[in-house]
Design an enzyme around this catalytic site. Structure first.
Site, short mmCIF file in Angstrom:
data_model
loop_
_atom_site.label_atom_id
_atom_site.label_comp_id
_atom_site.label_asym_id
_atom_site.label_seq_id
_atom_site.Cartn_x
_atom_site.Cartn_y
_atom_site.Cartn_z
N THR A 133 0.83 -1.21 0.00
CA THR A 133 0.00 0.00 0.00
C THR A 133 0.86 1.26 0.00
OG1 THR A 133 -1.52 1.25 1.40
CG2 THR A 133 -0.10 -0.29 2.53
N ASP A 134 0.26 2.36 -0.45
CA ASP A 134 0.98 3.64 -0.39
C ASP A 134 1.10 4.15 1.06
OD1 ASP A 134 -1.67 4.39 0.05
OD2 ASP A 134 -1.74 5.90 -1.54
N GLU A 135 0.31 3.57 1.97
CA GLU A 135 0.32 4.08 3.36
C GLU A 135 1.67 3.86 4.05
OE1 GLU A 135 -3.02 3.39 5.85
OE2 GLU A 135 -4.44 3.60 4.21
N TYR A 158 -1.81 -0.51 11.07
CA TYR A 158 -1.99 -1.18 9.77
C TYR A 158 -0.78 -0.91 8.88
CZ TYR A 158 -3.33 -1.56 4.84
OH TYR A 158 -3.33 -1.84 3.50
N LYS A 162 2.15 -3.40 7.36
CA LYS A 162 2.40 -3.58 5.92
C LYS A 162 3.86 -3.22 5.60
CE LYS A 162 -0.05 -4.56 2.98
NZ LYS A 162 -0.45 -5.90 2.43
P1 NAD Z 1 -9.83 -7.11 2.23
O1 NAD Z 1 -9.84 -6.85 3.70
O2 NAD Z 1 -11.05 -6.80 1.43
O3 NAD Z 1 -9.50 -8.64 1.98
C1 NAD Z 1 -8.50 -9.33 2.70
C2 NAD Z 1 -8.69 -10.82 2.46
O4 NAD Z 1 -7.66 -11.50 3.19
C3 NAD Z 1 -10.03 -11.35 2.96
O5 NAD Z 1 -10.60 -12.20 2.00
C4 NAD Z 1 -9.66 -12.11 4.22
O6 NAD Z 1 -10.53 -13.21 4.51
C5 NAD Z 1 -8.24 -12.59 3.89
N1 NAD Z 1 -7.45 -12.84 5.11
C6 NAD Z 1 -7.32 -12.02 6.18
N2 NAD Z 1 -6.55 -12.61 7.12
C7 NAD Z 1 -6.16 -13.81 6.61
C8 NAD Z 1 -5.35 -14.86 7.09
N3 NAD Z 1 -4.77 -14.81 8.30
N4 NAD Z 1 -5.15 -15.95 6.31
C9 NAD Z 1 -5.73 -16.02 5.07
N5 NAD Z 1 -6.53 -15.07 4.58
C10 NAD Z 1 -6.74 -13.97 5.32
O7 NAD Z 1 -8.57 -6.35 1.68
P2 NAD Z 1 -8.35 -5.58 0.29
O8 NAD Z 1 -8.82 -4.19 0.42
O9 NAD Z 1 -8.85 -6.43 -0.81
O10 NAD Z 1 -6.76 -5.53 0.26
C11 NAD Z 1 -6.02 -6.62 -0.30
C12 NAD Z 1 -4.53 -6.30 -0.20
O11 NAD Z 1 -4.26 -5.10 -0.92
C13 NAD Z 1 -4.05 -6.06 1.22
O12 NAD Z 1 -2.77 -6.63 1.35
C14 NAD Z 1 -3.99 -4.55 1.35
O13 NAD Z 1 -3.00 -4.17 2.27
C15 NAD Z 1 -3.62 -4.15 -0.06
N6 NAD Z 1 -4.08 -2.82 -0.50
C16 NAD Z 1 -5.40 -2.45 -0.35
C17 NAD Z 1 -5.81 -1.21 -0.83
C18 NAD Z 1 -7.25 -0.76 -0.73
O14 NAD Z 1 -7.55 0.39 -1.07
N7 NAD Z 1 -8.18 -1.59 -0.29
C19 NAD Z 1 -4.89 -0.35 -1.45
C20 NAD Z 1 -3.55 -0.77 -1.57
C21 NAD Z 1 -3.17 -2.00 -1.11
O1 DAU Z 2 -4.11 4.07 0.60
C1 DAU Z 2 -4.35 2.70 0.51
C2 DAU Z 2 -5.18 2.26 1.68
O2 DAU Z 2 -6.49 2.77 1.49
C3 DAU Z 2 -5.21 0.73 1.86
O3 DAU Z 2 -3.92 0.28 2.13
C4 DAU Z 2 -6.16 0.34 2.99
O4 DAU Z 2 -6.26 -1.07 3.06
C5 DAU Z 2 -7.52 0.93 2.70
O5 DAU Z 2 -8.41 0.64 3.76
C6 DAU Z 2 -7.44 2.45 2.48
O6 DAU Z 2 -7.12 3.12 3.73
P1 DAU Z 2 -7.85 4.49 4.16
O7 DAU Z 2 -7.75 4.61 5.62
O8 DAU Z 2 -7.38 5.62 3.32
O9 DAU Z 2 -9.37 4.14 3.69
P2 DAU Z 2 -10.79 4.36 4.39
O10 DAU Z 2 -11.82 4.01 3.37
O11 DAU Z 2 -10.88 3.71 5.72
O12 DAU Z 2 -10.83 5.93 4.62
C7 DAU Z 2 -10.71 6.85 3.54
C8 DAU Z 2 -10.73 8.27 4.13
O13 DAU Z 2 -12.05 8.52 4.66
C9 DAU Z 2 -9.79 8.45 5.31
O14 DAU Z 2 -9.24 9.78 5.26
C10 DAU Z 2 -10.67 8.31 6.54
C11 DAU Z 2 -12.01 8.83 6.06
N1 DAU Z 2 -13.21 8.20 6.70
C12 DAU Z 2 -13.29 6.84 6.68
C13 DAU Z 2 -14.35 6.20 7.26
C14 DAU Z 2 -14.45 4.69 7.28
C15 DAU Z 2 -14.20 8.98 7.25
O15 DAU Z 2 -14.14 10.23 7.23
N2 DAU Z 2 -15.26 8.34 7.84
C16 DAU Z 2 -15.38 6.97 7.88
O16 DAU Z 2 -16.38 6.48 8.45
#
Ligand code: NAD
Ligand code: DAU
Length: 352
Positions: A133-135, A158, A162
């Protein structure tokens, strides 16, 4: 394309399900094994359309179980791993950081050990592709952009977990020669995202006339990418990326939370036949997230120039498509928000 057996972890989650679907349909000669623990975020309904494909297999397992990982690698003789399984929600990492260490750090190390053991000295043509992730890069002020050389500076449990997993992947490449790649992507949006994350949560709340809990002043900025474009980037990097390298993935699409939320409200008013301005009245400013990163913005020039990837969808089109999907898939939303979700929601928002 050569035959390959590929392990995709976390394939029942949001991004993972899009990656599994893309690989299963695009590469019939690949055998795709989707390993997932099916936590609250994992849902096999996300893969209903491809679950009977002959090149697809599901294994329910926990990456924290090192023995199970060793056995699976021995049994399946994987050629490559695309590792997405993770605890992914920042707010949950604030409530329960340890779970993130287990899955994101120890789980990743277990997979690296299993790959190293299974591949031994036959490392050529093998690949461990870690999805990050970019985080990990921390938070930007008003200026600047994350490049692949930006120093790691994670702030939430988190992103710290990562970052740690990224370091382990690089350490296994440097120390043991496990061929690896890492990509760091910005915020994804699209279908099948669990409604704890901003976009699906707010779509669901607007639809149900529930308050929209905006953290702080809503001035934080995120860089949004359509999930199917992330899956396409993973495909390109998997096939053409240079081993040992890192690639940033993003769509140059920055939005201040409050502006994004207002756009969603206006689109939803139109789609639900409400007077313009009705849904905006649901906006409620609540206590800020602890350690809330101000701004993320990703520079994906390297990926665009070296591997020729560009996002396919403009945000205006992507957000319309996404809202339509959640409105049309009411049963999916009802299923994932039944059970423990209500408890989570109360804990997370009642106290704010
Ligand atoms: P998600 O939470 O939707 O899915 C995670 C999946 O991992 C789920 O299906 C869960 O059951 C599985 N999982 C969790 N713990 C596990 C374990 N111990 N063993 C096996 N499986 C397990 O997550 P996502 O948003 O699809 O993110 C997927 C990947 O991409 C993550 O590594 C996250 O850090 C990365 N990522 C997410 C975002 C985003 O915006 N969502 C952005 C950049 C990177
Ligand atoms: O940047 C990549 C990341 O983006 C991934 O690595 C993470 O897995 C993914 O969850 C996401 O993280 P964020 O924290 O940026 O996403 P989230 O949707 O939780 O929140 C987006 C923005 O909105 C953040 O600034 C917090 C704000 N927010 C979020 C929630 C859930 C609110 O203001 N209210 C809310 O209820």
């Amino acid at each position: 394309m050569k035959n390959k057996t590929i392990l995709i972890t976390g394939g029942a989650g949001f991004i993972g399900s899009h990656v599994v679907r893309l690989f299963v349909t695009k590469y019939p000669n690949y055998h795709i094994v989707n390993l997932d623990k099916l936590t609250y975020a994992g849902n096999l309904a996300n893969l209903k359309d491809i679950e009977n494909q002959p090149n697809y297999e599901f294994v329910k397992a926990d990456i924290v179980d090192s023995e199970a990982m060793f056995q699976l690698f021995e049994e399946k003789q994987f050629d490559a791993v695309i590792h997405l399984a993770a605890e992914s929600h920042v707010d949950r990492s604030i409530t329960n950081p340890t779970e993130f260490v287990f899955t994101n750090v120890i789980g990743t190390v277990n997979l690296l050990n299993a790959a190293k053991n299974s591949w031994k000295d036959k490392l050529e043509d093998k690949l461990f592709y870690h999805i990050s992730t970019d985080e990990v890069y921390g938070s930007l002020g008003e200026e600047g952009i994350f490049t692949e050389n930006t120093k790691y500076d994670p702030h939430s449990p988190y992103s710290a977990s990562k970052a740690s997993s990224d370091h382990f992947v690089r350490a296994y490449y440097d120390t043991f020669g496990v061929p690896s790649l890492i990509s760091n992507c910005s915020n994804n949006y699209g279908s099948f995202q669990f409604p704890e994350k901003l976009i699906p949560l707010f779509i669901n709340n607007i639809k149900n006339n529930k308050l929209l809990p905006v953290y702080g002043k809503g001035e934080n900025i995120r860089d949004w990418l359509w999930v199917e474009d992330h899956a396409r980037a993973i495909d390109v990097i998997f096939h053409q990326g240079k081993v040992g390298e890192t690639y940033n993935i993003g769509g140059h699409n920055e939005w201040k939370n409050i502006d994004l939320i207002k756009i969603m409200c206006a689109i939803m008013d139109r789609k639900l036949g409400r007077d313009l301005g009705t849904s905006e009245k649901l906006i409620t400013y609540v206590k800020d997230r602890a350690g809330h990163d101000l701004r993320y913005a990703i520079d994906s020039t390297k990926l665009q120039k070296e591997l020729n990837w560009i996002p396919s969808l403009q945000f205006e089109e992507g957000i319309e498509k996404t809202i339509d999907w959640y409105l049309e898939n009411e049963t999916w939303m009802q299923n994932v928000t039944s059970g423990d979700y209500q408890k989570y929601y109360e804990n997370q928002y009642q106290k704010r």
